[in-house]
Every structure is written in structure tokens, then in C-alpha cells.
Design a protein around this motif. Structure first.
Motif, PDB file in Angstrom:
ATOM      1  N   LEU A   1       0.834  -1.198   0.000  1.00 37.07           N
ATOM      2  CA  LEU A   1       0.000   0.000   0.000  1.00 37.07           C
ATOM      3  C   LEU A   1       0.867   1.245   0.000  1.00 37.07           C
ATOM      4  O   LEU A   1       0.634   2.183  -0.776  1.00 37.07           O
ATOM      5  N   GLU A   2       1.868   1.285   0.887  1.00 33.44           N
ATOM      6  CA  GLU A   2       2.753   2.453   0.932  1.00 33.44           C
ATOM      7  C   GLU A   2       3.497   2.633  -0.390  1.00 33.44           C
ATOM      8  O   GLU A   2       3.696   3.771  -0.853  1.00 33.44           O
TER       9      GLU A   2
ATOM     10  N   ALA B   1       4.146   5.794  -5.310  1.00 31.14           N
ATOM     11  CA  ALA B   1       4.187   5.961  -6.760  1.00 31.14           C
ATOM     12  C   ALA B   1       3.295   7.099  -7.220  1.00 31.14           C
ATOM     13  O   ALA B   1       3.559   7.728  -8.251  1.00 31.14           O
ATOM     14  N   PHE B   2       2.259   7.393  -6.467  1.00 30.57           N
ATOM     15  CA  PHE B   2       1.359   8.490  -6.808  1.00 30.57           C
ATOM     16  C   PHE B   2       1.884   9.833  -6.311  1.00 30.57           C
ATOM     17  O   PHE B   2       1.821  10.839  -7.022  1.00 30.57           O
ATOM     18  N   VAL B   3       2.443   9.843  -5.113  1.00 30.51           N
ATOM     19  CA  VAL B   3       2.826  11.096  -4.453  1.00 30.51           C
ATOM     20  C   VAL B   3       4.215  11.579  -4.841  1.00 30.51           C
ATOM     21  O   VAL B   3       4.407  12.754  -5.190  1.00 30.51           O
ATOM     22  N   THR B   4       5.209  10.699  -4.780  1.00 33.82           N
ATOM     23  CA  THR B   4       6.603  11.124  -4.909  1.00 33.82           C
ATOM     24  C   THR B   4       6.933  11.749  -6.265  1.00 33.82           C
ATOM     25  O   THR B   4       7.610  12.787  -6.312  1.00 33.82           O
TER      26      THR B   4
ATOM     27  N   ASP C   1      11.770  20.418   1.776  1.00 36.07           N
ATOM     28  CA  ASP C   1      12.234  19.031   1.828  1.00 36.07           C
ATOM     29  C   ASP C   1      11.203  18.115   1.185  1.00 36.07           C
ATOM     30  O   ASP C   1      10.383  17.480   1.861  1.00 36.07           O
ATOM     31  N   GLY C   2      11.244  18.056  -0.148  1.00 37.83           N
ATOM     32  CA  GLY C   2      10.269  17.287  -0.892  1.00 37.83           C
ATOM     33  C   GLY C   2      10.183  15.822  -0.510  1.00 37.83           C
ATOM     34  O   GLY C   2       9.085  15.300  -0.261  1.00 37.83           O
ATOM     35  N   PRO C   3      11.304  15.078  -0.458  1.00 36.76           N
ATOM     36  CA  PRO C   3      11.248  13.651  -0.125  1.00 36.76           C
ATOM     37  C   PRO C   3      10.645  13.380   1.254  1.00 36.76           C
ATOM     38  O   PRO C   3       9.844  12.444   1.413  1.00 36.76           O
TER      39      PRO C   3
ATOM     40  N   ALA D   1       7.106  11.423   1.996  1.00 33.90           N
ATOM     41  CA  ALA D   1       7.024  10.268   2.895  1.00 33.90           C
ATOM     42  C   ALA D   1       5.956  10.485   3.963  1.00 33.90           C
ATOM     43  O   ALA D   1       5.209   9.553   4.303  1.00 33.90           O
ATOM     44  N   ASP D   2       5.873  11.691   4.502  1.00 33.18           N
ATOM     45  CA  ASP D   2       4.843  12.000   5.504  1.00 33.18           C
ATOM     46  C   ASP D   2       3.448  11.852   4.909  1.00 33.18           C
ATOM     47  O   ASP D   2       2.533  11.317   5.542  1.00 33.18           O
ATOM     48  N   LEU D   3       3.275  12.349   3.690  1.00 32.05           N
ATOM     49  CA  LEU D   3       1.969  12.287   3.049  1.00 32.05           C
ATOM     50  C   LEU D   3       1.581  10.841   2.733  1.00 32.05           C
ATOM     51  O   LEU D   3       0.408  10.460   2.875  1.00 32.05           O
TER      52      LEU D   3
END
Length: 214
Positions: free
Chosen positions: A85-86, A91-94, A178-180, A184-186
Motif C-alpha cells: 500500500l505504501e 508511486a502516486f505522491v513522490t 524538503d520534498g522527499p 514520505a509524511d503524506l
């Protein structure tokens, strides 16, 4: 020497900038062609209408972004594990976060346009974009359904809408550096929401196969 942009690119650049500043309805074709340094007939020649030009502005950015998302999704599904799931949500967010932070001014301007698309309640634009990218949302919905087989289809659809909204607002925040870490938080936030929603809205055995089109 850098090649000068062609007429089509000049129109897209000018339209994107003016739409971000004033919105879709307040910006006229004449303003766009004047800013692009071309005649009014060029819009009809390259796009056919103002609505088609608006959709083309989105497609120029979203086609490449969604291609990157689907490639990353394929990688995630080919290496399935307990944290599938993560990986699907990543794959959608990053790719979206990476695109925004890799093109500071350009990315922020496009995010302003996305926010306007949400706020304007332009049903035609929403239908056009949904038709363009329904296959992308369907792929992610199906992947989430495989990762969470007990989740109801309607729940997945709603949660994906929530994730799209949260991601768009996050990407539009120019002060985020800090995009990455933010991505990860999202992802963690979205995964927790999806898993928690199963307890509230479990799948009902008699439901029809899922058909999700955003």
C-alpha cells in the motif's frame, strides 16, 4: 544555443502564466496571443478553441507526470511486499513532489492553476481532465484495492479524492523545501487513512466490481 520556442509552446507558456495570474475565465484569447506574440488565428490552428487550449496546458505537465507515476507503480507491483500500500501511494505522491521541487517557479505556477481548477468548479474542465486521466486513477484504485481487499470501492474513490486534494495543496505551498520527507509524511498519512477507513466502511460482498473514474 537554446532553440527558441515554437508558436505552440509560446501559446502554452503565455496561457499557463496568465491563467495562474488571473484565472481561466478572466483571461481572454486576445491577451494570450498578445503575450505569446502571435495572431489570434494561431489558437484555432493549434488548439481549435480556448477550452482545448486550457486542457492542453494541463496535458503538457500532467502527461509526463502521470507517465512517471505509472512507471513507478509498475515497479512497486513487481516487487510486492507487506508494505505494498505504501509503495502504491509513493508511486502516486513522490513523482508529483519531485516534479514540483525540481522546477521551482514553473512547478509553483502550475500548482496555482491546479488550485484554480479545484476552486472554479468548472464542470467542463473537470470532465475533460477526468476523461484524459481516468485510466491513471483507475490503475491506482485497482492497485489499492489489491493491497486492501477489504476496502469498499466507494471508500477507495473518496480516499483517492482526499489524497489528490492534500497532495495538490501541499505541492502549492512554495515554502516547503524538503520534498522527499514531505512525500514520505503524506504517504504515511494517506496509508493510515485508507486502512482506518476499512473499519468504518468495509466491503460488502454483494457489491459490483469496482469502476473508478475520477
Amino acid at each position: 544555443m537554446k532553440e527558441a520556442p515554437n508558436t505552440c509552446d509560446r501559446l502554452l507558456d503565455a496561457a499557463e502564466r496568465l491563467f495562474a495570474e488571473a484565472g481561466f475565465h478572466a483571461t481572454s484569447l486576445r491577451q494570450i496571443t498578445q503575450a505569446a506574440g502571435v495572431n489570434l488565428a494561431a489558437v484555432n490552428y493549434h488548439f481549435g478553441s480556448k477550452q482545448a487550449l486550457i486542457v492542453a496546458v494541463f496535458r503538457r505537465r500532467l502527461d509526463a507526470l502521470n507517465a512517471a507515476r505509472l512507471a513507478r507503480l509498475d515497479e512497486a507491483l513487481n516487487t510486492a511486499s507487506d508494505d505494498t500500500l505504501e509503495a502504491v501511494l509513493d508511486a502516486f505522491v513522490t513523482p508529483a513532489m519531485a516534479w514540483t521541487h525540481g522546477r521551482a517557479e514553473e512547478g509553483h505556477r502550475f500548482m496555482r492553476i491546479l488550485m484554480r481548477a479545484f476552486a472554479d468548479q468548472d464542470e467542463q474542465l473537470h470532465r475533460d481532465l477526468s476523461a484524459e486521466y481516468a485510466h491513471v486513477m483507475r490503475r491506482f484504485a485497482e492497485a489499492i484495492a489489491r493491497a486492501l481487499p477489504d476496502a469498499a470501492p466507494d471508500t477507495i474513490r473518496r480516499q483517492l479524492d482526499f489524497i489528490v486534494g492534500a497532495l495538490t495543496h501541499t505541492m502549492a505551498e512554495s515554502r516547503l523545501q524538503d520534498g522527499p520527507a514531505i512525500a514520505a509524511d503524506l504517504v504515511r498519512f494517506a496509508a493510515a487513512g485508507l486502512r482506518g477507513s476499512i473499519q468504518t466502511h468495509p466491503k460488502i460482498a454483494s457489491q459490483r466490481p469496482m469502476e473508478i473514474v475520477r
